[in-house]
Design a protein around this motif. Sequence first.
Motif, mmCIF file in Angstrom:
data_model
loop_
_atom_site.group_PDB
_atom_site.id
_atom_site.type_symbol
_atom_site.label_atom_id
_atom_site.label_comp_id
_atom_site.label_asym_id
_atom_site.label_seq_id
_atom_site.Cartn_x
_atom_site.Cartn_y
_atom_site.Cartn_z
ATOM 1 N N LYS A 112 0.848 -1.193 0.000
ATOM 2 C CA LYS A 112 0.000 0.000 0.000
ATOM 3 C C LYS A 112 0.883 1.242 0.000
ATOM 4 O O LYS A 112 1.761 1.378 0.842
ATOM 5 C CB LYS A 112 -0.874 -0.025 1.254
ATOM 6 C CG LYS A 112 -1.965 0.970 1.261
ATOM 7 C CD LYS A 112 -3.114 0.467 0.442
ATOM 8 C CE LYS A 112 -4.325 1.327 0.732
ATOM 9 N NZ LYS A 112 -5.331 1.197 -0.271
ATOM 10 N N VAL A 113 0.666 2.128 -0.940
ATOM 11 C CA VAL A 113 1.407 3.379 -1.016
ATOM 12 C C VAL A 113 0.595 4.441 -0.269
ATOM 13 O O VAL A 113 -0.593 4.602 -0.500
ATOM 14 C CB VAL A 113 1.627 3.813 -2.482
ATOM 15 C CG1 VAL A 113 2.350 5.134 -2.557
ATOM 16 C CG2 VAL A 113 2.390 2.725 -3.231
ATOM 17 N N ARG A 114 1.259 5.153 0.641
ATOM 18 C CA ARG A 114 0.568 6.185 1.413
ATOM 19 C C ARG A 114 0.039 7.298 0.524
ATOM 20 O O ARG A 114 0.652 7.637 -0.486
ATOM 21 C CB ARG A 114 1.505 6.773 2.465
ATOM 22 C CG ARG A 114 1.700 5.840 3.625
ATOM 23 C CD ARG A 114 2.619 6.457 4.626
ATOM 24 N NE ARG A 114 3.963 6.044 4.213
ATOM 25 C CZ ARG A 114 5.079 6.576 4.638
ATOM 26 N NH1 ARG A 114 5.054 7.559 5.464
ATOM 27 N NH2 ARG A 114 6.233 6.122 4.223
ATOM 28 N N LYS A 115 -1.050 7.894 0.939
ATOM 29 C CA LYS A 115 -1.688 8.962 0.185
ATOM 30 C C LYS A 115 -0.711 10.099 -0.140
ATOM 31 O O LYS A 115 -0.749 10.680 -1.215
ATOM 32 C CB LYS A 115 -2.871 9.497 0.978
ATOM 33 C CG LYS A 115 -3.632 10.590 0.290
ATOM 34 C CD LYS A 115 -4.835 11.024 1.113
ATOM 35 C CE LYS A 115 -5.595 12.117 0.422
ATOM 36 N NZ LYS A 115 -6.764 12.543 1.205
ATOM 37 N N TYR A 116 0.215 10.427 0.804
ATOM 38 C CA TYR A 116 1.103 11.559 0.620
ATOM 39 C C TYR A 116 2.540 11.154 0.300
ATOM 40 O O TYR A 116 3.443 11.944 0.434
ATOM 41 C CB TYR A 116 1.061 12.453 1.856
ATOM 42 C CG TYR A 116 -0.313 13.000 2.102
ATOM 43 C CD1 TYR A 116 -0.846 13.965 1.251
ATOM 44 C CD2 TYR A 116 -1.104 12.525 3.136
ATOM 45 C CE1 TYR A 116 -2.134 14.461 1.439
ATOM 46 C CE2 TYR A 116 -2.385 13.008 3.333
ATOM 47 C CZ TYR A 116 -2.889 13.967 2.490
ATOM 48 O OH TYR A 116 -4.162 14.455 2.660
ATOM 49 N N GLY A 117 2.755 9.897 -0.097
ATOM 50 C CA GLY A 117 4.102 9.454 -0.447
ATOM 51 C C GLY A 117 5.016 9.373 0.763
ATOM 52 O O GLY A 117 4.551 9.256 1.895
ATOM 53 N N GLY A 118 6.306 9.440 0.533
ATOM 54 C CA GLY A 118 7.275 9.340 1.624
ATOM 55 C C GLY A 118 7.218 10.549 2.542
ATOM 56 O O GLY A 118 7.097 11.670 2.091
ATOM 57 N N CYS A 119 7.268 10.305 3.848
ATOM 58 C CA CYS A 119 7.303 11.385 4.810
ATOM 59 C C CYS A 119 7.934 10.887 6.112
ATOM 60 O O CYS A 119 7.971 9.687 6.368
ATOM 61 C CB CYS A 119 5.908 11.949 5.082
ATOM 62 S SG CYS A 119 4.762 10.780 5.785
ATOM 63 N N LYS A 120 8.422 11.794 6.912
ATOM 64 C CA LYS A 120 9.027 11.447 8.194
ATOM 65 C C LYS A 120 7.914 11.132 9.189
ATOM 66 O O LYS A 120 7.029 11.958 9.420
ATOM 67 C CB LYS A 120 9.881 12.613 8.693
ATOM 68 C CG LYS A 120 10.656 12.311 9.940
ATOM 69 C CD LYS A 120 11.568 13.477 10.277
ATOM 70 C CE LYS A 120 12.349 13.172 11.518
ATOM 71 N NZ LYS A 120 13.233 14.294 11.867
ATOM 72 N N VAL A 121 7.943 9.913 9.788
ATOM 73 C CA VAL A 121 6.898 9.532 10.724
ATOM 74 C C VAL A 121 7.400 9.409 12.153
ATOM 75 O O VAL A 121 6.615 9.337 13.079
ATOM 76 C CB VAL A 121 6.195 8.220 10.291
ATOM 77 C CG1 VAL A 121 5.408 8.419 9.024
ATOM 78 C CG2 VAL A 121 7.211 7.095 10.138
ATOM 79 N N ILE A 122 8.714 9.357 12.357
ATOM 80 C CA ILE A 122 9.292 9.263 13.693
ATOM 81 C C ILE A 122 10.335 10.360 13.835
ATOM 82 O O ILE A 122 11.184 10.537 12.966
ATOM 83 C CB ILE A 122 9.942 7.874 13.928
ATOM 84 C CG1 ILE A 122 8.877 6.793 13.829
ATOM 85 C CG2 ILE A 122 10.648 7.835 15.274
ATOM 86 C CD1 ILE A 122 9.434 5.385 13.955
ATOM 87 N N ASP A 123 10.282 11.060 14.927
ATOM 88 C CA ASP A 123 11.222 12.156 15.170
ATOM 89 C C ASP A 123 12.517 11.619 15.744
ATOM 90 O O ASP A 123 12.610 10.769 16.527
ATOM 91 C CB ASP A 123 10.612 13.179 16.107
ATOM 92 C CG ASP A 123 11.438 14.451 16.166
ATOM 93 O OD1 ASP A 123 12.122 14.761 15.162
ATOM 94 O OD2 ASP A 123 11.373 15.124 17.194
#
Length: 80
Positions: free
Chosen positions: A69-80
């Motif tokens: 499943k590809v996320r709606k907004y593509g690659g993004c930072k999910v953990i700080d």
Amino acid sequence: MPWRSDPQNQAVSIALAMSEHILQNHGVCRVHGGGFAGTIQAFVENDFVQTYKEQIENVFGEGSCHVLKVRKYGGCKVID
């Protein structure tokens, strides 16, 4: 590397032809990579994924189709 023919091993060609037949206007497919003894990638409409998976696995066996499943907004930072 010289071109080689292996008429006894046509899994990728069969998978592409089947995918085009199954998908019709519900997605697209292509050969993907080259180091995994033949892989295709299909981009399938969400509502048609289960149908596609079932039909491909009827020929190539259970577990032969992996759904990613590809996320709606593509690659993004999910953990700080």
